[in-house]
Design an enzyme around this catalytic site. Structure first.
Site, PDB file in Angstrom:
ATOM      1  N   ASP A 237       0.823  -1.208   0.000  1.00  0.00           N
ATOM      2  CA  ASP A 237       0.000   0.000   0.000  1.00  0.00           C
ATOM      3  C   ASP A 237       0.860   1.262   0.000  1.00  0.00           C
ATOM      4  O   ASP A 237       1.970   1.265   0.537  1.00  0.00           O
ATOM      5  CB  ASP A 237      -0.915  -0.023   1.240  1.00  0.00           C
TER       6      ASP A 237
ATOM      7  N   ARG B 126      -4.898  -1.810   8.847  1.00  0.00           N
ATOM      8  CA  ARG B 126      -6.152  -2.563   8.667  1.00  0.00           C
ATOM      9  C   ARG B 126      -5.925  -3.649   7.617  1.00  0.00           C
ATOM     10  O   ARG B 126      -4.957  -3.629   6.871  1.00  0.00           O
ATOM     11  CB  ARG B 126      -7.285  -1.632   8.253  1.00  0.00           C
TER      12      ARG B 126
ATOM     13  N   ASN C  78     -11.193  -2.174  -5.086  1.00  0.00           N
ATOM     14  CA  ASN C  78     -10.405  -1.226  -5.881  1.00  0.00           C
ATOM     15  C   ASN C  78     -11.087  -0.815  -7.194  1.00  0.00           C
ATOM     16  O   ASN C  78     -10.665   0.147  -7.835  1.00  0.00           O
ATOM     17  CB  ASN C  78      -8.995  -1.776  -6.163  1.00  0.00           C
TER      18      ASN C  78
END
Ligand code: IPE
Ligand code: IPE
Ligand code: MG
Length: 247
Positions: free
Chosen positions: A12, A186, A60
């Site tokens: 990420d 997360r 996404n």
């Protein structure tokens, strides 16, 4: 030092990496793809048995269409270019997630990569593409229901092992170490069932800045964890006669 049998990475921070440099988000994805290659290579060198990379989630699709299609174009390039290297490193390539919504060319290249590496005996490299943990559970529950309906299974057969065997991840052990970059803490719908006893490592680095030495740091940190699985690891003194707990 113990190397985890299965490392899973939530890659990420590509967009933020690009933004910090006043570039379009796509530059972050391009750099991120290169980093993915370096980390795959490091995992091979460290004899990691399974590496799973979360590359595109079921959520996404919510991104602007031009970003989604750029990601798909990058994926096509990646799958074409890295095929030889997968074989060079004796990697077996897999995917989890629903490929049917991906562009035809991606689907074909995925099959090609899976086929051309299926006899390799080294690391299992799994790309999670259009993958969502909840969707994976839904799909396996549907398959179990179908098998019960056709008398191939009885509801009393349902246990942890059986559910494991219906998941797309059935061929791999649960991830022992889940790494997420970019300081987000997360799961974002990744490996919901499989993460029951995973160790988490959160890195501040944005994915395009993540390096093989950051991977080593994560593994060192993993080695310092006391994994109890609900039990006790310290030796316990012999039991004392019970006193009235109320004194
Ligand atoms: C991860 O980077 C790559 C994908 C999710 C495909 P992001 O694109 O999420 O980057 P940030 O989190 O917006 O910085
Ligand atoms: C998770 O990252 C998905 C991938 C890395 C492929 P996201 O950037 O999509 O997650 P959120 O939106 O921050 O939860
Ligand atoms: Mg993100």
């Amino acid at each position: 030092m113990i190397t985890p049998r299965h490392i899973a990475i939530i890659m990420d921070g590509n967009g933020r990496w690009a933004k910090k440099r006043n570039h379009q988000r796509v530059y972050g994805h391009i750099r991120g793809a290169k980093v993915a290659y370096d980390i795959i290579k490091s995992c091979v060198e460290l004899s990691v048995e399974n590496l799973t990379l979360f590359a595109f989630s079921t959520e996404n699709w919510k991104r602007p269409q031009h970003e989604v299609s750029l990601l798909m174009t990058l994926l096509i390039k990646y799958l074409k270019n890295e095929q030889k290297k997968l074989n060079k490193y004796n990697i077996r390539f897999h995917t989890i997630g629903n490929p049917r919504l991906l562009p035809k060319e991606v689907q074909e290249l995925l099959i090609e990569n899976i086929e051309s590496t299926k006899n390799n005996t080294g690391m299992n490299l799994t790309f999670a593409l259009n993958y969502g943990g909840r969707q994976e559970v839904i799909d396996s529950v549907k398959k179990i229901a179908e098998d019960i309906k056709h008398n191939r299974l009885d509801s009393s057969d349902i246990n942890e092992q059986l559910i494991n065997s219906y998941l797309q991840s059935a061929f791999m052990p649960d991830p022992e170490l889940i790494i997420r970059t970019s300081n987000e803490r997360r799961l974002s719908n990744f490996f919901l069932w499989q993460a029951a006893y995973s160790e988490f490592y959160f890195s501040d680095k944005l994915w395009p800045d993540f390096s093989p030495s950051d991977l080593t740091k994560a593994i060192v940190d993993f080695n310092s964890r006391n994994r109890r699985f609900g039990g006790l690891t310290e030796p316990q003194p012999p039991p004392q006669p019970m006193r009235n707990i109320h004194g």
